[in-house]
Write a protein that holds these residues in place. Sequence first.
Motif, PDB file in Angstrom:
ATOM      1  N   UNK A   1      14.060 -72.207  38.391  1.00  0.00           N
ATOM      2  CA  UNK A   1      13.127 -72.422  39.474  1.00  0.00           C
ATOM      3  C   UNK A   1      11.815 -71.688  39.277  1.00  0.00           C
ATOM      4  N   UNK A   2      11.811 -70.643  38.411  1.00  0.00           N
ATOM      5  CA  UNK A   2      10.560 -69.922  38.161  1.00  0.00           C
ATOM      6  C   UNK A   2      10.196 -69.872  36.673  1.00  0.00           C
ATOM      7  N   UNK A   3      10.820 -70.727  35.863  1.00  0.00           N
ATOM      8  CA  UNK A   3      10.414 -70.864  34.468  1.00  0.00           C
ATOM      9  C   UNK A   3      10.957 -69.825  33.523  1.00  0.00           C
ATOM     10  N   UNK A   4      11.901 -69.021  33.966  1.00  0.00           N
ATOM     11  CA  UNK A   4      12.449 -67.922  33.165  1.00  0.00           C
ATOM     12  C   UNK A   4      13.818 -68.332  32.632  1.00  0.00           C
ATOM     13  N   UNK A   5      13.993 -68.326  31.309  1.00  0.00           N
ATOM     14  CA  UNK A   5      15.307 -68.656  30.776  1.00  0.00           C
ATOM     15  C   UNK A   5      15.713 -67.670  29.690  1.00  0.00           C
ATOM     16  N   UNK A   6      17.026 -67.559  29.500  1.00  0.00           N
ATOM     17  CA  UNK A   6      17.613 -66.617  28.554  1.00  0.00           C
ATOM     18  C   UNK A   6      18.454 -67.362  27.529  1.00  0.00           C
ATOM     19  N   UNK A   7      18.444 -66.866  26.323  1.00  0.00           N
ATOM     20  CA  UNK A   7      19.377 -67.307  25.297  1.00  0.00           C
ATOM     21  C   UNK A   7      20.251 -66.117  24.937  1.00  0.00           C
ATOM     22  N   UNK A   8      21.541 -66.235  25.192  1.00  0.00           N
ATOM     23  CA  UNK A   8      22.489 -65.196  24.807  1.00  0.00           C
ATOM     24  C   UNK A   8      22.911 -65.469  23.369  1.00  0.00           C
ATOM     25  N   UNK A   9      22.703 -64.498  22.494  1.00  0.00           N
ATOM     26  CA  UNK A   9      23.052 -64.642  21.081  1.00  0.00           C
ATOM     27  C   UNK A   9      24.029 -63.535  20.717  1.00  0.00           C
ATOM     28  N   UNK A  10      25.197 -63.909  20.204  1.00  0.00           N
ATOM     29  CA  UNK A  10      26.195 -62.930  19.800  1.00  0.00           C
ATOM     30  C   UNK A  10      25.969 -62.544  18.343  1.00  0.00           C
ATOM     31  N   UNK A  11      25.903 -61.230  18.089  1.00  0.00           N
ATOM     32  CA  UNK A  11      25.596 -60.766  16.742  1.00  0.00           C
ATOM     33  C   UNK A  11      26.493 -59.606  16.342  1.00  0.00           C
ATOM     34  N   UNK A  12      26.685 -59.494  15.027  1.00  0.00           N
ATOM     35  CA  UNK A  12      27.330 -58.324  14.451  1.00  0.00           C
ATOM     36  C   UNK A  12      26.220 -57.317  14.178  1.00  0.00           C
ATOM     37  N   UNK A  13      26.122 -56.296  15.008  1.00  0.00           N
ATOM     38  CA  UNK A  13      25.022 -55.338  14.900  1.00  0.00           C
ATOM     39  C   UNK A  13      25.056 -54.552  13.598  1.00  0.00           C
ATOM     40  N   UNK A  14      26.203 -54.565  12.902  1.00  0.00           N
ATOM     41  CA  UNK A  14      26.322 -53.861  11.628  1.00  0.00           C
ATOM     42  C   UNK A  14      26.002 -54.754  10.435  1.00  0.00           C
ATOM     43  N   UNK A  15      25.677 -56.007  10.685  1.00  0.00           N
ATOM     44  CA  UNK A  15      25.356 -56.960   9.624  1.00  0.00           C
ATOM     45  C   UNK A  15      23.861 -57.264   9.675  1.00  0.00           C
ATOM     46  N   UNK A  16      23.056 -56.687   8.776  1.00  0.00           N
ATOM     47  CA  UNK A  16      21.606 -56.898   8.829  1.00  0.00           C
ATOM     48  C   UNK A  16      21.202 -58.365   8.776  1.00  0.00           C
ATOM     49  N   UNK A  17      21.934 -59.179   8.032  1.00  0.00           N
ATOM     50  CA  UNK A  17      21.593 -60.606   7.935  1.00  0.00           C
ATOM     51  C   UNK A  17      21.810 -61.306   9.270  1.00  0.00           C
ATOM     52  N   UNK A  18      22.895 -60.948   9.960  1.00  0.00           N
ATOM     53  CA  UNK A  18      23.180 -61.544  11.268  1.00  0.00           C
ATOM     54  C   UNK A  18      22.119 -61.131  12.282  1.00  0.00           C
ATOM     55  N   UNK A  19      21.754 -59.846  12.267  1.00  0.00           N
ATOM     56  CA  UNK A  19      20.710 -59.359  13.168  1.00  0.00           C
ATOM     57  C   UNK A  19      19.391 -60.059  12.877  1.00  0.00           C
ATOM     58  N   UNK A  20      19.076 -60.255  11.594  1.00  0.00           N
ATOM     59  CA  UNK A  20      17.821 -60.913  11.221  1.00  0.00           C
ATOM     60  C   UNK A  20      17.785 -62.354  11.709  1.00  0.00           C
ATOM     61  N   UNK A  21      18.910 -63.051  11.622  1.00  0.00           N
ATOM     62  CA  UNK A  21      18.947 -64.438  12.127  1.00  0.00           C
ATOM     63  C   UNK A  21      18.686 -64.477  13.633  1.00  0.00           C
ATOM     64  N   UNK A  22      19.327 -63.562  14.353  1.00  0.00           N
ATOM     65  CA  UNK A  22      19.143 -63.523  15.808  1.00  0.00           C
ATOM     66  C   UNK A  22      17.710 -63.153  16.172  1.00  0.00           C
ATOM     67  N   UNK A  23      17.152 -62.169  15.473  1.00  0.00           N
ATOM     68  CA  UNK A  23      15.779 -61.769  15.767  1.00  0.00           C
ATOM     69  C   UNK A  23      14.795 -62.864  15.373  1.00  0.00           C
ATOM     70  N   UNK A  24      15.145 -63.670  14.374  1.00  0.00           N
ATOM     71  CA  UNK A  24      14.308 -64.821  14.027  1.00  0.00           C
ATOM     72  C   UNK A  24      14.274 -65.839  15.148  1.00  0.00           C
ATOM     73  N   UNK A  25      15.431 -66.085  15.780  1.00  0.00           N
ATOM     74  CA  UNK A  25      15.467 -66.971  16.952  1.00  0.00           C
ATOM     75  C   UNK A  25      14.623 -66.389  18.080  1.00  0.00           C
ATOM     76  N   UNK A  26      14.792 -65.109  18.315  1.00  0.00           N
ATOM     77  CA  UNK A  26      14.028 -64.440  19.364  1.00  0.00           C
ATOM     78  C   UNK A  26      12.533 -64.631  19.128  1.00  0.00           C
ATOM     79  N   UNK A  27      12.098 -64.386  17.908  1.00  0.00           N
ATOM     80  CA  UNK A  27      10.683 -64.500  17.594  1.00  0.00           C
ATOM     81  C   UNK A  27      10.184 -65.924  17.781  1.00  0.00           C
ATOM     82  N   UNK A  28      10.985 -66.904  17.389  1.00  0.00           N
ATOM     83  CA  UNK A  28      10.579 -68.300  17.550  1.00  0.00           C
ATOM     84  C   UNK A  28      10.349 -68.633  19.025  1.00  0.00           C
ATOM     85  N   UNK A  29      11.208 -68.128  19.896  1.00  0.00           N
ATOM     86  CA  UNK A  29      11.063 -68.405  21.325  1.00  0.00           C
ATOM     87  C   UNK A  29       9.871 -67.676  21.926  1.00  0.00           C
ATOM     88  N   UNK A  30       9.639 -66.426  21.489  1.00  0.00           N
ATOM     89  CA  UNK A  30       8.475 -65.699  21.992  1.00  0.00           C
ATOM     90  C   UNK A  30       7.189 -66.391  21.536  1.00  0.00           C
TER      91      UNK A  30
END
Length: 466
Positions: free
Chosen positions: A374-403
């Motif tokens: 109703x106010x244009x705010x949406x969230x994407x929940x992304x599950x990641x292995x915080x100890x896996x740099x490649x997994x974190x990088x994929x999630x942060x890449x999604x985050x950056x694309x949305x920003x």
Amino acid sequence: MHDGERPWLTELRALFPNDRVSTNPTVLEQHSHDESYHPPHFPDAVVFPESTEEVARLLRFANARRIPVIPFGVGSSLEGHVVPVRGGISLDLTRMNRILDVRPADFLVHVEAGMTRTALNRALARHGLFFSVDPGADATLGGMAATNASGTTAVRYGVMRDQVRGMTVVLADGRVIRLGGPYVKSSSGYDLKQLFLGSEGTLGVITSLWLRVFGLPEAAYAARATFPSVRQAVEAAHAMLRYGLALARVELVDRTSIRQMNAMKGTTYPEADTLFLEFHGSPAALEADLPAAEAIARDGGGTAFEIEREKEARDRLWEARHHLAYAYLHAHPGKKQLVTDVCVPLSVLADGIELARRELEARGLEGGVLGHIGDGNFHTIVMIDADDPADVARAEGLHEALVRYALSVGGTATGEHGVGLGKLKYQAEEHGEALSLMQAIKRLLDPAGILNPGKKIPLPPDESTG
């Protein structure tokens, strides 16, 4: 790992009773993180003040010694706000949890910053009142003000910024200022309270708040509307808003998230893109609005429209919605969550949500999309292995694309969660030349850089406490 006691701890303990300063490893660990994926960092000590004067005493002590101070509520933030990245003192405000004044005739309440929103609403119910901002987590009101929290009811009642009439703030050097008060409007001076709302503890420590409250609605009904696609759900929601229905909540939960919700909560909701709706008003008005809402949903391709009039059923629906992040965590043991928080103009919201779904699938990430559409705010929940740099990088890449998408259409990197650590790198791009003014304000109010260093506004390394 905590690297041992600092020399100043002996002086600090002399300023407070024994139970107010803790270096217990368990307590330090509890204050080393929030609910985000950001790595924990231990504070050197945790201090539990019980008054504004004690907060001022602590800040005078820390400012003179350039010791970082990180305000802490319940640790429910999602962007690393309370992580003591440079050590120092975690300032736990939860013992400052009293209601100072209730003024039903003025629709106002005066509270200490450590009170939680559910505790406040339990106390207000006997007066026929309620506090409207509902971020899901049972956060402290001071923390909600510090992040300009929002949530499911913002479409009708507004965000935290709209509810704060006044506040008491302790500055970095221990000065106590009172901003605003128990009145509706003023044109006197600069409205400095707006500066501290959303400042994430980087400009001062909020210790009390005058808050606007509302009369409990005569009736509240909920509904679920299912759709073949998120675009149809979003367009139907906007049609309902244009029609002027008495909507208090307009939430999107995508089909993947419905599946997680059913698995954890034992619900049997159809696994389809779904609108969760709530209507506030008189019974007669709501009985007129519900058929109109259903007609709009079905005209927009909706496949089902289920109404919940009973409080127990409504509570079950909203509990499932609020616990969705935990449903994902429950289904992915050992993983943590990155939650995006962009807010965009309503006209391009559906495009943004579809982009989020494509990015999840293209990057092979597990998660879902939901939001306060109703106010244009949406969230994407992304599950990641915080100890896996490649997994974190994929999630942060999604985050950056949305920003990047949000900024390209005139939106923002964060609608309600705040900047913290997670969105620090986008501030220059979003704010441009205005960022230099924000940095100047930070230097003016906190020249020693002790207040929640490393958060909210990027500063050169030599301008933060080490």
